[in-house]
Each structure stands twice: as C-alpha cells, then as structure tokens.
Design a protein around this motif. Sequence first.
Motif, mmCIF file in Angstrom:
data_model
loop_
_atom_site.group_PDB
_atom_site.id
_atom_site.type_symbol
_atom_site.label_atom_id
_atom_site.label_comp_id
_atom_site.label_asym_id
_atom_site.label_seq_id
_atom_site.Cartn_x
_atom_site.Cartn_y
_atom_site.Cartn_z
ATOM 1 N N THR A 27 28.143 -27.691 -10.581
ATOM 2 C CA THR A 27 26.794 -27.260 -10.950
ATOM 3 C C THR A 27 26.036 -28.436 -11.566
ATOM 4 N N LEU A 32 18.190 -29.045 -12.599
ATOM 5 C CA LEU A 32 18.574 -27.885 -11.774
ATOM 6 C C LEU A 32 18.520 -28.166 -10.272
ATOM 7 N N THR A 57 25.155 -20.084 -17.198
ATOM 8 C CA THR A 57 25.173 -19.994 -15.738
ATOM 9 C C THR A 57 24.067 -19.078 -15.231
ATOM 10 N N LEU A 60 20.890 -20.747 -14.184
ATOM 11 C CA LEU A 60 20.955 -21.343 -12.855
ATOM 12 C C LEU A 60 20.819 -20.270 -11.781
ATOM 13 N N HIS A 63 17.298 -18.971 -11.531
ATOM 14 C CA HIS A 63 16.405 -19.975 -10.945
ATOM 15 C C HIS A 63 16.436 -19.915 -9.417
#
Length: 297
Positions: A27, A32, A57, A60, A63
């Motif tokens: 990740t 991002l 998390t 993310l 998003h």
Amino acid sequence: MKAEHEFGSNSNHNTLAPGPVLYLVATPIGNLEDITLRALRVLKEVDLIACEDTRQTQKLLNHYGITTRSISYHEHNEMTRAAELIVDLEQGTRMALVTDAGMPGISDPGFRLISLAIRHHVPVVPIPGASAFLAALVASGLPADSFRFSGFLPAKRGQRREELEKIKASPRTQVFYEAPHRVMQTLEDVVEILGPERHVVIAREVTKLHEEFLRGRASEVLETLKSRGDIKGEITLLIGKPEESAQKPAASRLSVRQRVGQIMSEEKLDEKAALKKIAKEMGLSKSEVYRELQRSK
C-alpha cells in the motif's frame, strides 16, 4: 518477441485465483496515488482484507471506493489472529494482507501469518508496490548495487552502538529505519563510532508533502538537525561505506594472505576476484600479488 509474449502472459492475470489464497498487497507509504492497478483490483475482489489498522486502511479503501470487509491484524493480536485467519483460508477465503504503509512483513506485522499459510499449503502471492527503504535508497545518492537493510536500530544506546561497530568496515550501503525522537542521538553515535566524515543520508517523509533528503557528512547532517529542534515524520537513515582512503591503512597492515581471507569472507568473493581487488589496492600486478600469496602459504 519471446520477451513480449512472456510479459503479455503475465499481465493477463486479471481474475483472482479460485480457492484459498493469501495476497500480500503493498500500500502507499504516503501518497495515495502510489498503488498499482493490480493491487486495487485484488483489494476489490478478495473476500477479506487483514489490516494493521482498520481505520488507516479504510482511508485508502474509501478513496478508491472499495467496500471489501476488513479485520484487524497487528503486532498485539498477531499470535491469536493469525491462527483464526488460517482457518478462514482453509475454508476457501481469498484474503489480502496489508499494513498501514508499504509491503507487509517489512518491519511490520505479517511474518507469522505468511509462514503459517505456507505451512498449511495456502498459496501466498505478493502484489509488489511502494517500500520506504527502497524509495529512500535509490534517491539517496549512495551506491545501491550492494546494500543491507536492517529494520530499526536498537532503541538502547549500548545495543545501538554495538550494531554500528559491526558495520564500521562494511563494503556496502547500510539502511535503517529510525524514530524521529532518536535520530539525533543515533547520528551522534555514528559520528563517534564511524567518524564525522562518513557519508549519511536522512530521508524524511518520503513520498509525502514534506518529503526531504539531507545528504552529507555525518557531522554536517547532525548539525543541521540540531539547528532545527524537534524532528518529525517517518525517517530512513542511510549510511555510506567507508571511503577508500579510510580503508587502506588498515588493509596495508595485513599480509596478502590475511587480506585475501578477509575479502573472501566479507565480500563473498572467490580467491581470483580477491587477488584482483588486492592488486588494485596495492598498485601491483595480479601476478605479483599471486606470487606473494604463494610465498606466504
């Protein structure tokens, strides 16, 4: 043509493997956008995401509009949670393992679950991506052809100094993670043990808004940090190998035979390659060095 065919065949894996599988998904370490298309697809299609911190998390996942169910898996529950997740995998769950940032298992939770999955014959599939120490290394300006990553340096001063003593004559770039509140103490130890002239790089907040690289001699970088007061952010410390001029006096005190043994041991070279290196150090021909070696045997 063959290379194109092989690349094409690897890129066509656009559906998840049937049955249980553990995906190790890298990740972003700050930005991002630093996540691969494959990683996003895997996170969307798996049945469960095991996260170091579900709240982190979730930022993310939100998003990118990913709604996959997540569960916590961190250093404090790793012992029991790993066993529970293995049961899920054996029952056919397709699972992704992620950490807060970077590659699972690199100075982060993951090893226990990965090793258990392998022991239980569950396929383990890496989904590569961002890694803080690699990003810092390639932008440091220090040689990256031979390096050693050792995670975090010990927090206790005595143990930390012992680790620095071990790398004093290392022929490769050394890479560590360090806590911001300890970095000045660590640099003080570097100056004292490895010398004020040793090249170091402080990589701070890599890929983030306040990304910064401080490059220079250890004493110079230390003074820069001291002038700032509090240091914040994620830090990678890189230490260059000793310069040739610093190595030669020690090498010259050794016999050719001793130096051959030292190079073969430290640099994992065969005798022929070691002789070539010594000849260059001494400014002699390889045959002269070889004759000297034979005389000393």
